[in-house]
Design a protein around this motif. Sequence first.
Motif, mmCIF file in Angstrom:
data_model
loop_
_atom_site.group_PDB
_atom_site.id
_atom_site.type_symbol
_atom_site.label_atom_id
_atom_site.label_comp_id
_atom_site.label_asym_id
_atom_site.label_seq_id
_atom_site.Cartn_x
_atom_site.Cartn_y
_atom_site.Cartn_z
ATOM 1 N N ASN A 541 0.833 -1.199 0.000
ATOM 2 C CA ASN A 541 0.000 0.000 0.000
ATOM 3 C C ASN A 541 0.870 1.253 0.000
ATOM 4 O O ASN A 541 1.858 1.347 0.737
ATOM 5 C CB ASN A 541 -0.904 0.019 1.241
ATOM 6 C CG ASN A 541 -2.005 -1.014 1.161
ATOM 7 O OD1 ASN A 541 -2.482 -1.349 0.076
ATOM 8 N ND2 ASN A 541 -2.428 -1.526 2.312
ATOM 9 N N LEU A 542 0.485 2.209 -0.850
ATOM 10 C CA LEU A 542 1.129 3.524 -0.875
ATOM 11 C C LEU A 542 0.186 4.493 -0.178
ATOM 12 O O LEU A 542 -0.971 4.652 -0.583
ATOM 13 C CB LEU A 542 1.384 3.964 -2.318
ATOM 14 C CG LEU A 542 2.014 5.356 -2.510
ATOM 15 C CD1 LEU A 542 3.439 5.375 -1.969
ATOM 16 C CD2 LEU A 542 2.007 5.755 -3.979
ATOM 17 N N ARG A 543 0.700 5.144 0.892
ATOM 18 C CA ARG A 543 -0.147 6.011 1.712
ATOM 19 C C ARG A 543 0.312 7.457 1.627
ATOM 20 O O ARG A 543 1.479 7.746 1.377
ATOM 21 C CB ARG A 543 -0.153 5.525 3.172
ATOM 22 C CG ARG A 543 -0.731 4.117 3.323
ATOM 23 C CD ARG A 543 -0.819 3.688 4.769
ATOM 24 N NE ARG A 543 -1.389 2.335 4.891
ATOM 25 C CZ ARG A 543 -2.688 2.070 4.914
ATOM 26 N NH1 ARG A 543 -3.562 3.079 4.844
ATOM 27 N NH2 ARG A 543 -3.128 0.838 5.014
ATOM 28 N N THR A 548 0.227 3.424 9.279
ATOM 29 C CA THR A 548 -0.948 2.690 8.791
ATOM 30 C C THR A 548 -2.217 3.521 8.814
ATOM 31 O O THR A 548 -3.213 3.139 8.196
ATOM 32 C CB THR A 548 -1.157 1.427 9.643
ATOM 33 O OG1 THR A 548 -1.261 1.805 11.023
ATOM 34 C CG2 THR A 548 -0.005 0.457 9.470
ATOM 35 N N SER A 549 -2.190 4.656 9.496
ATOM 36 C CA SER A 549 -3.374 5.528 9.517
ATOM 37 C C SER A 549 -3.387 6.497 8.335
ATOM 38 O O SER A 549 -4.371 7.220 8.142
ATOM 39 C CB SER A 549 -3.425 6.316 10.832
ATOM 40 O OG SER A 549 -2.265 7.141 10.955
ATOM 41 N N VAL A 570 7.821 5.792 12.409
ATOM 42 C CA VAL A 570 6.503 5.894 13.028
ATOM 43 C C VAL A 570 6.334 4.687 13.937
ATOM 44 O O VAL A 570 6.316 3.537 13.466
ATOM 45 C CB VAL A 570 5.379 5.931 11.974
ATOM 46 C CG1 VAL A 570 4.020 5.974 12.658
ATOM 47 C CG2 VAL A 570 5.550 7.130 11.055
ATOM 48 N N LYS A 571 6.259 4.932 15.249
ATOM 49 C CA LYS A 571 6.109 3.863 16.248
ATOM 50 C C LYS A 571 7.200 2.809 16.063
ATOM 51 O O LYS A 571 6.937 1.610 15.982
ATOM 52 C CB LYS A 571 4.716 3.231 16.153
ATOM 53 C CG LYS A 571 3.587 4.195 16.476
ATOM 54 C CD LYS A 571 2.236 3.503 16.376
ATOM 55 C CE LYS A 571 1.099 4.471 16.699
ATOM 56 N NZ LYS A 571 -0.233 3.829 16.594
ATOM 57 N N GLY A 590 4.250 9.125 -2.011
ATOM 58 C CA GLY A 590 3.685 8.758 -0.722
ATOM 59 C C GLY A 590 4.643 7.879 0.041
ATOM 60 O O GLY A 590 5.850 7.837 -0.260
ATOM 61 N N TYR A 591 4.110 7.142 1.026
ATOM 62 C CA TYR A 591 4.947 6.340 1.915
ATOM 63 C C TYR A 591 4.545 4.868 1.866
ATOM 64 O O TYR A 591 3.368 4.530 1.728
ATOM 65 C CB TYR A 591 4.823 6.860 3.356
ATOM 66 C CG TYR A 591 5.493 8.187 3.563
ATOM 67 C CD1 TYR A 591 4.832 9.379 3.263
ATOM 68 C CD2 TYR A 591 6.793 8.257 4.064
ATOM 69 C CE1 TYR A 591 5.449 10.607 3.453
ATOM 70 C CE2 TYR A 591 7.416 9.483 4.255
ATOM 71 C CZ TYR A 591 6.734 10.650 3.943
ATOM 72 O OH TYR A 591 7.358 11.865 4.123
ATOM 73 N N VAL A 592 5.567 4.001 1.977
ATOM 74 C CA VAL A 592 5.343 2.557 2.053
ATOM 75 C C VAL A 592 6.096 2.005 3.257
ATOM 76 O O VAL A 592 7.105 2.568 3.692
ATOM 77 C CB VAL A 592 5.817 1.838 0.772
ATOM 78 C CG1 VAL A 592 4.974 2.244 -0.413
ATOM 79 C CG2 VAL A 592 7.290 2.103 0.511
ATOM 80 N N SER A 593 5.598 0.895 3.776
ATOM 81 C CA SER A 593 6.229 0.273 4.937
ATOM 82 C C SER A 593 7.594 -0.301 4.573
ATOM 83 O O SER A 593 7.725 -1.045 3.587
ATOM 84 C CB SER A 593 5.340 -0.835 5.489
ATOM 85 O OG SER A 593 6.010 -1.584 6.473
ATOM 86 N N GLY A 594 8.618 0.012 5.371
ATOM 87 C CA GLY A 594 9.957 -0.505 5.134
ATOM 88 C C GLY A 594 10.075 -1.998 5.370
ATOM 89 O O GLY A 594 11.063 -2.613 4.954
ATOM 90 N N SER A 595 9.069 -2.612 5.996
ATOM 91 C CA SER A 595 9.113 -4.047 6.266
ATOM 92 C C SER A 595 9.018 -4.872 4.995
ATOM 93 O O SER A 595 9.345 -6.059 4.995
ATOM 94 C CB SER A 595 7.970 -4.441 7.204
ATOM 95 O OG SER A 595 8.059 -3.742 8.431
#
Length: 599
Positions: A541-543, A548-549, A570-571, A590-595
């Motif tokens: 997901n691109l946010r 995640t919010s 973030v957290k 946008g932003y994506v999770s580094g995981s």
Amino acid sequence: MRKKFLISTLLSVSMIVSSLSGIPRTVSAADQQIAQIATQADPAASELPPEENDPGYERLSGAYEPAAEENISGNTENETNSVSTRSSGTTDTSGFLSVNPAGSRLKGYASTVSSYTGKTYTHASDHDGLNIYNGIDVSYHQGNINWENVKAAGIDFAILRLGYRGYSNGSLVTDSKFAAYMQDAIAAGMPLGVYFWTEAINVDEAVQEAQYVVDKLAPYKTSITMPVVIDWELNSNSRHGGLSQETNTTICTAFCDLVKQNGYTPMIYANISDLNNNLDGVGLSQKYEIWVARYNNIVNNSTASFYGNYSMWQYSSSGSVNGISTKVDMNYWYTLGSPSSPVFSHGTTQGAIATATPTPDDIDSLDDVENLSAKSYSKKLVLSWDDVEDADGYQIYRKDSYNGSYKKVKQLADGDTTSWTNSGLSKNHEYYYKVRAFHKNSDKTVYSEYALITAATKASCQSGITKKNFVLYKKPLKSSAKLMTVKKGMPLEYVGVTYRKNGNKFHHFRYYVSSKVYDGYSRTRSGLTYYTQGITTAKLNLRKTAGTSGRLLTSIPKNTALPLLGTKRVKKATWYRVAFSTKKNTVITGYVSGSYINK
């Protein structure tokens, strides 16, 4: 007549829509609707004489030559300068062409003079080291044939038309000369294969055609040592005009798979344009033998216009052969074997070989090599892949230039070894690999299909953002056609430096747009601001903001290369700011999770 006009109109509209979109379609409702209408029988169609209901009538009777009319310019670079000598082909009494005085194998860009057209033909360097044989393909259009004279004229093999599907009512028809040709050609000792002109519009029809061929071949099975071919062509009457590339490819696959299950070597015949546009020719060439129709000869034919593998080339429809009163299609066959002892890249016709009693460890097939990846270093590449069940080992092939030939560089004799380091490579150099698994049976070795990858030696993987409009070209050629202009601000993956055999170098880029990937080339690497590259390891997901919010903007497919523009925590979790194109020349940041990012 009104019904025929409606069918033609629907097919034409479908073809126009497909060409305008530029996007291969799946088997859509439109495809199915065209198929349903095209299969409705015209009561008058069965009354037509065979040649009028014959989809091959125009080409086989000489009314037109689609392969000749393509007029594809291909590779306009003067690559012949890199070849110091070429041998003229000579024909011995068996018809075998010896193109090198020192031996019987092709070398370099060897040229031969066809005894049947009087013209010179240059063979692709991909066929270096292979034997080359003369062949013809015939149908009832050739009339009565004296097969003993044909063989005495130096023809090494023949591919006979077994039949076709009629374009009007979709009926299956046996070529009116097939039985006579088979009987007389067998008596003359001519090695034989057959072809079937398809007009299938779905998988069920493709299977029906293949079963029809297998049934007709039953009395002749041991005499068929050359391939069984699906002939895929378009003309003004084609039932399958307007179908998607994916549908057409699936049709060919279904036909070939059933042919192979019945002990024959499957092959696909098509011209260059259809292999590149209406079929996934490159993908099909990894599984089946390919027979290319192309009449305008060029140097390095295989890599200049068709990037798949092929083993047979139909180079003319105007050959003159003693024993045949009409013009006839002429073919070259490239092989390590011979017509009397055929060798094919994708398996030998079962009727031509003895079979051993299987042992408990024998298997019929292997799963494909999957998840092939490469990690780049300055002078080495590390390949890795998923293990293949029942594999006894793996074979690795490499070519060092874009228009070079693959050579085996490593054989791993352990099925549990799923990585290999290729050391001693040149800096900043793109290489091409293909990997397959193998299993040794009691009587033969079984191979999986090849997995392909392109990778370059470089100290770090980079993606960039274009600083201005950036032109990408279709091929690494000075005279290549333009692929697209990528506007300022778009993300591109920098793959590496692409070399040609003549030493010319280009820069390889990939442009990810939604679920599509465009490979393009440039003479320059400048024009981008470069960043560390990340690869998505899952659909991601691109946010709008990190976390995640954050509002969801879009999703990014797995294995997409992204420029990592920045980092946020973030957290205690890492989020990367990236740029991604959802359509051409449109970018979303946008932003994506580094995981789920590999750097």
